[in-house]
Design an enzyme around this catalytic site. Structure first.
Site, PDB file in Angstrom:
ATOM      1  N   LYS A  34      45.290  35.056  28.360  1.00 51.65           N
ATOM      2  CA  LYS A  34      46.359  34.447  27.566  1.00 51.65           C
ATOM      3  C   LYS A  34      45.929  33.165  26.866  1.00 51.65           C
ATOM      4  CE  LYS A  34      49.480  36.351  27.204  1.00 51.65           C
ATOM      5  NZ  LYS A  34      49.687  37.527  26.295  1.00 51.65           N
ATOM      6  N   GLY A  36      44.157  33.502  23.810  1.00 52.76           N
ATOM      7  CA  GLY A  36      43.802  33.921  22.459  1.00 52.76           C
ATOM      8  C   GLY A  36      42.752  35.010  22.433  1.00 52.76           C
ATOM      9  N   THR A  38      42.979  38.460  22.531  1.00 51.72           N
ATOM     10  CA  THR A  38      43.258  39.535  21.584  1.00 51.72           C
ATOM     11  C   THR A  38      43.188  39.027  20.153  1.00 51.72           C
ATOM     12  OG1 THR A  38      44.635  40.716  23.184  1.00 51.72           O
ATOM     13  CG2 THR A  38      45.015  41.220  20.857  1.00 51.72           C
ATOM     14  N   TRP A  39      43.651  37.826  19.937  1.00 51.97           N
ATOM     15  CA  TRP A  39      43.599  37.217  18.609  1.00 51.97           C
ATOM     16  C   TRP A  39      42.147  37.094  18.147  1.00 51.97           C
ATOM     17  CZ3 TRP A  39      45.789  31.638  17.438  1.00 51.97           C
ATOM     18  CH2 TRP A  39      45.992  31.505  16.073  1.00 51.97           C
ATOM     19  N   HIS A  91      36.969  38.353  30.929  1.00 49.23           N
ATOM     20  CA  HIS A  91      37.691  37.225  31.529  1.00 49.23           C
ATOM     21  C   HIS A  91      36.868  36.604  32.655  1.00 49.23           C
ATOM     22  CE1 HIS A  91      41.145  37.680  29.079  1.00 49.23           C
ATOM     23  NE2 HIS A  91      41.656  38.736  29.677  1.00 49.23           N
ATOM     24  N   ARG A 110      42.726  27.356  25.859  1.00 43.91           N
ATOM     25  CA  ARG A 110      44.081  26.976  25.488  1.00 43.91           C
ATOM     26  C   ARG A 110      44.585  25.972  26.517  1.00 43.91           C
ATOM     27  NH1 ARG A 110      49.012  31.479  25.027  1.00 43.91           N
ATOM     28  NH2 ARG A 110      50.453  30.237  23.736  1.00 43.91           N
ATOM     29  N   SER A 118      52.488  31.548  29.385  1.00 39.64           N
ATOM     30  CA  SER A 118      52.312  32.805  28.667  1.00 39.64           C
ATOM     31  C   SER A 118      51.989  33.933  29.644  1.00 39.64           C
ATOM     32  CB  SER A 118      51.189  32.662  27.635  1.00 39.64           C
ATOM     33  OG  SER A 118      51.014  33.858  26.911  1.00 39.64           O
TER      34      SER A 118
END
Length: 295
Positions: A34, A36, A38-39, A91, A110, A118
């Site tokens: 969470k 970013g 996938t972004w 990850h 992040r 998130s």
């Protein structure tokens, strides 16, 4: 696993990387959950193709190698059969990944509290009741945040993403940040300047496109577009893996933890951050390059 730290959790196993034959032009997207992931994977897919209509299919074409859901023999064979430039997701912190002098490692971070909140939303959207142990739906006693602060970086706690795991990710990446093939990105910087993120990454990967093509690629990777087309851009989108593909892209904003934690919880978080990071390190991990962010 020679010279690599073991990260073995209920859902993930970094020993699976032993079956992957790394190529010099491989691209690793390495993040805590969470933050970013996938972004950034979507940005990489767009840049590698130069095609705003590219079918990303991230879970298949740019697989999360660590997770045990798919048989590793199948994942390794699929990766080996790819003739194009490959990208993979992890990850696992950098000290648990195979290191190659030429492959590129794109590490994304992040604000830990934004990532935590998130993740709270995320675990409610996936059919894995194991997370209820850490993220109870009716959490009147504040169990979720206590475990976020108390959990360890490895072992059973790993896949529940405690703060210790985020800190381990950051320290392991920062320790290698002077290498030519390891680059740290921050979610807040990506949000503030998506075009700049595309340009920086294109330069790192040796890719060049016209201004008009880059503008099209950037537009595809905006939050609004990815959410509106969630079945296309969410991991395993359109396959029923999540309760709602659209909810995977819940808001994309930062600071939603404000007003949701007690003074004691914030003080405990502050104490842990200050105990493990120097002020400049903490400022970057929380806010990226914006040194004057309001806390």
């Amino acid at each position: 696993m020679t010279n690599r730290k073991l990260y073995l959790g209920p859902l993930t196993d970094n020993r699976r990387w032993d079956m992957v034959k790394i190529r010099p032009d491989d691209i690793f997207v390495v993040t805590p959950p969470k933050c970013g992931t996938t972004w950034m994977q979507t940005i990489v897919a767009l840049l590698l193709s130069g095609n705003p209509d590219v079918e990303t299919e991230l879970s298949v074409r740019m697989p999360w190698v660590d997770i045990r859901i798919r048989e590793m023999t199948e994942v390794a064979a699929r990766l080996e059969a790819m003739s194009h430039r490959r990208s993979m997701k992890s990850h696992t912190p950098m000290d648990g990944l195979p290191q190659h002098d030429q492959a590129h490692y794109i590490c994304v971070f992040r604000h830990p509290l934004d990532a935590h909140f998130s993740y709270r939303k995320h675990v409610r959207n996936i059919p894995m009741p194991w997370f209820d142990l850490w993220y109870p739906e009716d959490d009147t006693d504040g169990i979720t945040f206590r475990r976020f602060l108390d959990g360890g970086a490895e072992g059973f706690d790993t896949d529940a993403m405690p703060l210790a795991h985020i800190l381990q990710h950051y320290k392991a990446a920062a320790a290698l940040a002077d290498r030519h093939n390891v680059t740290l990105f921050h979610y807040a910087d990506m949000t503030r300047d998506l075009s700049g993120t595309f340009s920086k990454l294109a330069d790192l990967l040796g890719l060049t496109y016209s201004t008009s093509v880059m503008e099209q690629l950037v537009q595809v990777a905006t939050f609004d577009n990815m959410k509106a087309n969630a079945e296309r851009y969410a991991p395993s989108g359109g396959k029923g893996f999540m309760k709602s593909d659209s909810e995977f892209f819940h808001s994309g904003s930062s600071g939603k933890w404000r007003g949701k934690l007690t003074d004691q919880e914030i003080a405990a978080y502050d104490a842990m951050m200050d105990a493990h990071l120097e002020p400049a390190e903490r400022a970057w991990l929380e806010y990226g390059s914006n040194e004057h962010a309001v806390t």
